[in-house]
Design a protein around this motif. Structure first.
Motif, PDB file in Angstrom:
ATOM      1  N   ARG A 116       0.817  -1.208   0.000  1.00  0.00           N
ATOM      2  CA  ARG A 116       0.000   0.000   0.000  1.00  0.00           C
ATOM      3  C   ARG A 116       0.853   1.260   0.000  1.00  0.00           C
ATOM      4  N   ILE A 117       2.089   1.150   0.480  1.00  0.00           N
ATOM      5  CA  ILE A 117       3.029   2.273   0.402  1.00  0.00           C
ATOM      6  C   ILE A 117       4.314   1.753  -0.232  1.00  0.00           C
ATOM      7  N   LEU A 118       4.705   2.398  -1.310  1.00  0.00           N
ATOM      8  CA  LEU A 118       5.913   2.014  -2.036  1.00  0.00           C
ATOM      9  C   LEU A 118       6.901   3.176  -1.975  1.00  0.00           C
ATOM     10  N   VAL A 119       8.090   2.907  -1.489  1.00  0.00           N
ATOM     11  CA  VAL A 119       9.129   3.924  -1.396  1.00  0.00           C
ATOM     12  C   VAL A 119      10.210   3.612  -2.428  1.00  0.00           C
ATOM     13  N   MET A 164       8.230   2.491  -9.748  1.00  0.00           N
ATOM     14  CA  MET A 164       7.013   3.113  -9.212  1.00  0.00           C
ATOM     15  C   MET A 164       5.759   2.316  -9.561  1.00  0.00           C
ATOM     16  N   GLY A 165       5.852   1.468 -10.564  1.00  0.00           N
ATOM     17  CA  GLY A 165       4.692   0.689 -10.978  1.00  0.00           C
ATOM     18  C   GLY A 165       4.514  -0.621 -10.244  1.00  0.00           C
ATOM     19  N   VAL A 224       0.309   4.446  -2.392  1.00  0.00           N
ATOM     20  CA  VAL A 224       1.014   5.701  -2.189  1.00  0.00           C
ATOM     21  C   VAL A 224       2.480   5.470  -2.553  1.00  0.00           C
ATOM     22  N   VAL A 225       3.000   6.290  -3.439  1.00  0.00           N
ATOM     23  CA  VAL A 225       4.403   6.190  -3.845  1.00  0.00           C
ATOM     24  C   VAL A 225       5.159   7.367  -3.246  1.00  0.00           C
ATOM     25  N   ILE A 226       6.240   7.070  -2.534  1.00  0.00           N
ATOM     26  CA  ILE A 226       7.081   8.108  -1.944  1.00  0.00           C
ATOM     27  C   ILE A 226       8.456   8.046  -2.603  1.00  0.00           C
ATOM     28  N   LEU A 227       8.868   9.158  -3.193  1.00  0.00           N
ATOM     29  CA  LEU A 227      10.191   9.258  -3.800  1.00  0.00           C
ATOM     30  C   LEU A 227      11.106   9.980  -2.819  1.00  0.00           C
TER      31      LEU A 227
END
Length: 830
Positions: free
Chosen positions: A411-414, A451-452, A463-466
């Motif tokens: 659910r959260i990707l960093v 990111m995919g 949610v993607v956090i860079l």
């Protein structure tokens, strides 16, 4: 007796129908979840069936839109048509198991054995790891004669497959292996023409140098290379790679580091597997976010197949992504704060963190779920845990493609940092093409692939956090964000608009929009869907013609048409408007020409160096170009440089912080250190060079600070000793001798060695004028440059303001030495 129902109506059956949409309906044993095809699946299947059949076809579908089902149906359709054997290749065994599960659910017969009679006779689909096809002992044959034929091939997640097979076409020999030393002995003298210091470090097994064998030495000594490798590779794992490249060694490149030697080429000779080359149909399944041009250079796909892929009618079926960049919103946020922030979410949600390397994985070691630092060895088990349980923080090491984390699995990707290079040739090109648009677009594509990973269907959300200053410098300070796909740019714009509402409120303020995504806030859902509603596929995909020409040149060289190969690469040169890219291509053209015209080859290589100082040095060497300090105005130069690099205040702060991040003592980051020190010089208004990197002298970094004054930096940022050794001190003397001879009377050079210690070893002597930047002084310099950047971020077009901040932070030329360097503690007079 048993009743024979036949096909019921006497019409086509699942073993005869060739229209894949009708075939789907005719499958008698498919799982009840397959009641109907999705619209996007029907679009693609219908377009493929209606189109004239060609050897290569590219099929682009959004991640999670049912590509696997489409690929399997196309293979079954081809089997029914008689175009068999049919094989489905995936990037790894884990993804193969997913394909097998899909085939089983559809009721399709499959096997994992290439020698299965059912596969060979067209009664079953082969599902296998791409490495089953591409390896030096392939059951499909290696060389001119195929063993097992192929009629129709699906290459699923083609970019991830390419990342895998690059290693299959690369011979990598560790220093500890018996072939390393004979190869080093064979080429050491030739390598010295490129880098005396780097070659010596490789011989001494020290430092982090990367040195390429000059193409003339490599091509002229192929017979000796073959003799060494034939003798020593029998017990090496590279025996699976060697048969794939041994017939095309002259077209390869060879690189040494202290740890290994690597032999590889820019284009892959995939035709060494004749069954693949002669397959009637080759179907490449790719994501809509990807630029497929690389399929031309590595798989030999025709350009028209890339330009006209088969796509669904709509591109808006991408899952929801909120893309947040905390350090863009507030440049004061630290990596450690982001780590702690996402670790809190990992108590209830699954958080996946993609890092570029093992050392960066160590940064997350204190918060990662035990056993969830995932590499190739434990990836399958880790992903399985993410799919079955919640409350995990997993760290994926350099895994930007070829992995599915659907729904609650992530659910959260960093995405933490810039993807690392896989091969030494990629590392060389990273340095050669650094900051070019071409290289930036490559980096962005891998970031976007990463990111995919967290959205696998239209209904999925993530949610993607860079994070990471180097990544932010690439995306924002260098403006590479413009290379994102249209869909990602739409999602990023929406996310930035939301984030701006809480800008400068601190990291915890991000919890509100994140919680809206996780709690399925209707306002967010509507905004996310609307952001993509107008995204469509272009009528024709752009194709990187340079990659097409590189592939044509590669094939010409393999056929012995060296002049033709060189001419094709010159045509590629003319198609670029970037000097760095022109020089890079001219170097390749010179290498192709060597066997046909050695004199012109060297002349062309010298001309390549005029365009790009980081390409290979010709036999005659490269004439060093002195930096002129006539009329240098430090503040004016700083303003000109800064306005050319940065469009916004935040971009400047992000860019400088990313540079300063590498300005630390670290044995593994010496190249980054030297690049950063050079860039610091330019940011504060000096002219700066890296003569060693540009292959013109042995000096690491040179600043021209005005009025015929220069600062010479021998950088020993990888050192850990308590004193400056005799060897290092001798290098300082050598640097000063070079400067005196090159620049002549009237020019003053001050040597400043960068070393953790300011003390000379007892037997070491350095010139009287030598200064030192030790750990404490380096910290002061970083703090001063950071404060300077923060002070001028809104006035970079104003030299008066820049001069004031240079002065306030003691960064003016007349202040620098006293503020940030120390006298060496023992002089030559002692």
């Amino acid at each position: 007796m048993a009743i024979n129902y036949g096909s019921g109506t006497g019409g086509p059956s699942a073993d005869t129908v060739t229209d894949p949409q009708k075939l789907f309906q005719a499958l008698p044993a498919k799982d009840k979840k397959y009641a109907y095809l999705r619209d996007v699946q029907g679009d693609v299947l219908g377009k493929w069936f209606a189109a004239p059949k060609q050897k290569d076809t590219v099929i682009k579908m959004n991640t999670g839109s049912g590509k696997t089902t489409v690929g399997l149906l196309l293979l079954k359709s081809s089997l029914n048509e008689g175009v068999h054997p049919a094989a489905y290749f995936a990037p790894d065994n884990y993804l193969c198991s997913q394909v097998e599960a899909e085939a089983k659910a559809l009721g399709l017969k499959f096997t994992d054995d290439p020698r299965s009679p059912d596969f060979l006779t067209g009664r079953a689909i082969l599902i296998a790891d791409i490495r089953v096809l591409f390896n030096g002992n392939s059951k499909f044959g290696v060389g001119p004669t195929p063993e097992l034929g192929l009629g129709t091939v699906v290459i699923d997640d083609a970019h991830a497959c390419l990342a895998t097979i690059e290693g299959q076409f690369t011979v990598r020999i560790a220093r500890s292996e018996p072939a390393f030393q004979p190869l080093l002995d064979l080429f050491a003298d030739d390598m010295r023409t490129q880098s005396e210091t780097g070659t010596q470090e490789i011989i001494d097994d020290s430092g982090q140098s990367l040195v390429q064998v000059p193409y003339w030495a490599w091509q002229d000594k192929i017979a000796s290379v073959v003799s060494i490798l034939n003798k020593h590779l029998s017990d090496n794992s590279a025996k699976f790679q060697w048969p794939l490249i041994k017939e095309d060694l002259a077209a390869c490149n060879c690189f040494f580091t202290p740890e290994c030697v690597e032999i590889s080429s820019r284009c892959l000779p995939t035709d060494m597997i004749p069954s693949f080359q002669k397959a009637i149909r080759r179907l490449y399944m790719t994501a809509t976010l990807a630029d497929d041009s690389i399929l031309v250079s590595d798989f030999g796909v025709e350009e028209k197949a890339i330009a006209k892929p088969i796509t669904p009618k709509t591109a808006s079926d991408l899952g929801e992504r909120m893309i947040l960049v905390p350090q863009e919103i507030n440049t004061g946020i630290l990596d450690q704060q982001i780590k702690a922030f996402v670790a809190e979410y990992a108590k209830t949600q699954n958080v996946a963190v993609i890092v570029p390397s093992g050392p960066r994985a160590g940064f997350w070691a204190d918060v990662v779920t035990p056993g969830m630092t995932l590499t190739a060895t434990n990836l399958e088990q880790g992903v399985d845990k993410l799919r079955k349980t919640k409350g995990n923080l997993a760290v994926l090491v350099n895994k930007y493609e070829g992995i599915d984390l659907p729904d609650d699995a992530c659910r959260i990707l960093v995405v933490d940092g810039v993807p690392d290079t896989r091969r030494l040739i990629d590392k060389y090109e990273q340095g050669t093409l650094s900051d070019s648009e071409r290289y930036l677009s490559r980096q962005v594509q891998r970031i976007e692939q990463g990111m995919g990973r967290g959205i696998r269907s239209n209904e999925d959300y993530c949610v993607v956090i860079l994070m990471g200053l180097k990544l932010l410098r690439v995306l924002y300070a260098q403006g590479a964000v413009r290379h994102f796909s249209p869909a990602t740019q739409k999602q990023l714009k929406l996310s930035r608009d939301i984030a701006q509402q809480i800008a400068q409120k601190g990291l915890n303020a991000l919890a509100e929009p994140i919680n809206d995504v996780l709690a399925r806030n209707p306002g967010w859902i509507a905004a996310a869907k609307n952001a993509l509603i107008d995204v469509t596929y272009p009528a024709e995909e752009p194709v990187d013609h340079i990659l097409t020409l590189q592939r044509q040149a590669y094939e010409a060289f393999r056929r012995g048409k060296y002049s033709e190969s060189a001419d094709i690469l010159q045509a590629a040169t003319n198609s670029s408007d970037e000097d760095a890219v022109k020089g890079w291509l001219m170097e390749q053209s010179a290498a192709a020409l060597h066997r046909a015209d050695r004199v012109t080859s060297q002349t062309r290589l010298a001309a390549a160096g005029d365009r790009n100082k980081r390409v290979m040095k010709p036999l005659a060497g490269i004439a060093y170009k002195k930096i002129d300090t006539q009329g240098v105005d430090q503040a004016q130069l700083a303003s000109e440089f800064l306005t050319s690099q940065y469009k916004t205040a935040n971009a400047l702060v992000i860019g400088v912080n990313a540079i300063l991040e590498h300005l630390v003592f670290d044995e593994f980051g010496t190249d980054d250190f030297e690049e950063s020190l050079m860039l610091v010089g330019k940011h504060i208004g000096f002219k700066a060079q890296r003569p060693e990197k540009e292959k013109t002298a042995k000096l690491d970094v040179l600043w021209a600070v005005g009025n015929q004054q220069y600062v010479l930096f021998p950088c020993k940022s990888g050192a850990s000793s308590d004193a400056i050794s005799k060897h290092y001190a001798d290098q300082v003397s050598g640097n000063m001798n070079w400067f005196t001879q090159t620049y002549g009377p009237g020019c003053v050079g001050t040597p400043v060695i960068v070393h953790p210690s300011a003390s000379l070893d007892k037997d070491a002597y350095a010139p009287n004028s030598t200064r030192v930047i030790d750990k404490e002084q380096l910290t002061k310099l970083r703090e001063a440059v950071s404060a300077y950047a923060a002070g001028i971020k809104d006035t970079i077009d104003n030299p008066v303001q820049i001069r004031a901040h240079l002065n306030a932070n003691k960064l003016l030329a007349a202040q620098f030495s006293e503020a940030f360097t120390l006298s060496i503690k023992k002089s030559i007079l002692n």
